[in-house]
Design an enzyme around this catalytic site. Structure first.
Site, short mmCIF file in Angstrom:
data_model
loop_
_atom_site.label_atom_id
_atom_site.label_comp_id
_atom_site.label_asym_id
_atom_site.label_seq_id
_atom_site.Cartn_x
_atom_site.Cartn_y
_atom_site.Cartn_z
NE ARG A 122 -4.02 -1.85 2.18
CZ ARG A 122 -4.04 -2.77 2.98
NH1 ARG A 122 -3.04 -2.82 3.88
NH2 ARG A 122 -4.98 -3.73 2.87
CE LYS A 144 -1.32 13.93 -14.52
NZ LYS A 144 -1.53 14.27 -16.06
CD GLU A 186 6.41 17.79 -22.31
OE1 GLU A 186 5.77 18.64 -22.26
OE2 GLU A 186 5.59 16.77 -22.95
CE LYS A 229 4.30 18.41 -14.39
NZ LYS A 229 4.69 17.07 -15.02
CD GLU A 239 -4.93 16.10 -15.64
OE1 GLU A 239 -4.81 16.18 -17.02
OE2 GLU A 239 -4.12 15.58 -14.91
NE ARG A 243 -0.91 17.61 -13.06
CZ ARG A 243 -0.19 16.87 -12.36
NH1 ARG A 243 -0.48 16.83 -11.05
NH2 ARG A 243 0.96 16.00 -12.59
CG ASN A 247 -2.81 19.00 -21.09
OD1 ASN A 247 -2.03 18.10 -21.24
ND2 ASN A 247 -3.84 18.69 -20.55
CG HIS A 250 0.62 18.11 -24.37
ND1 HIS A 250 1.53 18.99 -24.37
CD2 HIS A 250 1.33 16.92 -23.59
CE1 HIS A 250 2.86 18.58 -23.70
NE2 HIS A 250 2.48 17.40 -23.31
CG HIS A 254 -2.18 13.76 -26.30
ND1 HIS A 254 -2.99 14.52 -25.25
CD2 HIS A 254 -1.11 13.32 -25.76
CE1 HIS A 254 -2.11 14.50 -24.38
NE2 HIS A 254 -1.25 13.74 -24.77
CG HIS A 267 5.29 13.19 -25.33
ND1 HIS A 267 3.68 13.25 -25.62
CD2 HIS A 267 5.29 14.03 -24.38
CE1 HIS A 267 3.19 14.08 -24.91
NE2 HIS A 267 4.06 14.52 -23.97
ZN ZN Z 1 3.98 16.03 -22.58
#
Ligand code: ZN
Ligand code: ADP
Length: 364
Positions: A122, A144, A186, A229, A239, A243, A247, A250, A254, A267
């Site tokens: 855990r 994440k 990034e 960041k 998110e 946050r 993106n 992005h 994506h 990426h």
């Molecule tokens: Zn990225």
């Protein structure tokens, strides 16, 4: 030990980001209240080839007993099978709740190892030792963790904050050139959403960074990007709100990765292309506040693969089916100015197509 001022402040804990030498990691663990003798190190074959032996020797010299688990490099290691193998290897060792788990590598190892650390007993103490530029400036911060599923990327995982992020910039010296581009994309993104000075700095030093892998030029950019960041995730752990700004570039990225096939366009390369499209859309809305030519020229210095074959139809379709797309509304992070982002959900198909046409023409 001179603990660095950089830190990440979350609901769960506040943890430091330190610039270190790999040889000193055990001393930093002690300083963080983490103790041996046992420590688990999760890494991949490429990174292990360079850093396994020195790290193991350093731990042993300090009286620790490191258990190193090496996974194959690449995104395919973010799988349930690989995770299961990790549990099979680690649980019989009889780990304790206090046994630190270090991830030594790029984003793949950080995500996989982070999720293992989150779920073993855990949750055991996690320390990221990011060795790719992308992991240093982006994925090691924010908590994440997770793996992929055949249905999609990063669909299984959790938020799990590390005890620390320990960065040895010298590990970048063995990083392949394409991974430098990935990471710098990034880092530049962080500049666009929050730090005009980082954009200026990158303009002046990108040749030294990408062309010469000059660490003296690179470290200030890494530090600034990590700082942004850390700030963004501290302000918004889950998110929503700020946050979402991460993106920037992005929405297209994506879609590009999806349509081109993951791995064909890396990426960061996709993010570089996506930022050029987002910058174009931003400039169309607020021509006065953005020096489009200057900023686009910076992005154009990030080498990207040929995308002339990627039809807008297919990209548009992919954007509409992105997991972050709600009720068919496509969201773009755009800029009022450098450092002043906003989320737009009213870009017309025609305007988005013009942006893609621009990117394709200027990369042809
Ligand atoms: Zn990225
Ligand atoms: P990310 O770009 O998200 O960090 P990976 O974890 O797949 O993704 O790392 C990118 C690639 O770079 C992988 O092949 C990994 O093995 C390799 N790599 C990471 N760090 C180093 C390093 N310091 N030296 C050499 N190769 C590295």
């Amino acid at each position: 030990l001179r603990p660095d001022a950089l830190s990440v402040d979350t609901d769960i804990r506040t943890y430091p980001i330190r610039f270190v030498h790999l040889a000193d990691v055990s001393a930093h663990l002690n300083d963080l209240g983490l103790h041996g003798p046992r420590v688990v190190v999760i890494t991949d074959e490429n990174v292990a080839a360079h850093y396994r032996t020195p790290l193991v020797h350093a731990f042993e010299a300090a009286g620790w007993t490191p258990h190193v688990v090496v996974v194959p490099p690449g995104e395919s290691s973010k799988s349930l099978d690989r995770l299961s193998t990790l549990y099979d290897t680690l649980l019989p060792l009889g780990l304790e709740r206090s046994t630190p788990v270090c991830t030594l590598g790029g984003g793949v190892v950080g995500d996989l190892g982070g999720f293992a650390a989150a779920t073993l007993l855990r949750g055991v103490p996690l320390v990221h030792l990011p060795t790719s530029l992308l992991a240093q400036v982006d994925s090691s911060i924010g908590g994440k963790t997770g793996i992929n599923h055949t249905v999609g990327k990063n669909l299984i995982g959790s938020f799990y904050q590390p005890h620390a992020v320990l960065v040895d910039p010298e590990t970048l010296l063995t990083l392949p050139a394409r991974e430098w581009v990935n990471g710098m994309a990034e880092a530049v993104k962080h500049g666009f959403i929050a730090d005009p000075e980082l954009i200026d700095y990158t303009e002046r030093h990108l040749v030294d960074i990408l062309g010469h892998h000059d660490l003296e030029a690179t470290v200030p950019a890494v530090r600034a990007a990590m700082h942004i960041k850390a700030q963004v995730v501290a302000d918004d752990e889950r998110e929503a709100g700020k946050r979402a700004w991460l993106n920037f570039g992005h929405t297209f990225a994506h879609a590009i990765e999806h349509v081109a096939g993951y791995g064909t366009v890396a990426h960061g390369e996709a993010v570089a292309l996506g930022m050029r499209a987002a910058l174009y859309l931003s400039h169309r809305r607020a021509p006065a506040a953005l020096d489009h030519d200057r900023l686009d020229a910076l992005l154009a210095q990030l080498p990207t693969p040929d995308v002339s074959g990627l039809a807008f139809e297919a990209l548009w379709d992919a954007m509409r089916h992105d997991k972050k797309t709600k009720d068919g509304t496509i969201r773009f992070v755009l800029l009022h100015a450098v450092g002043d982002p906003f989320v737009a959900d009213d870009c017309t198909r025609a305007s988005v197509q013009r942006a893609w046409d621009f990117v394709q023409q200027s990369t042809a």
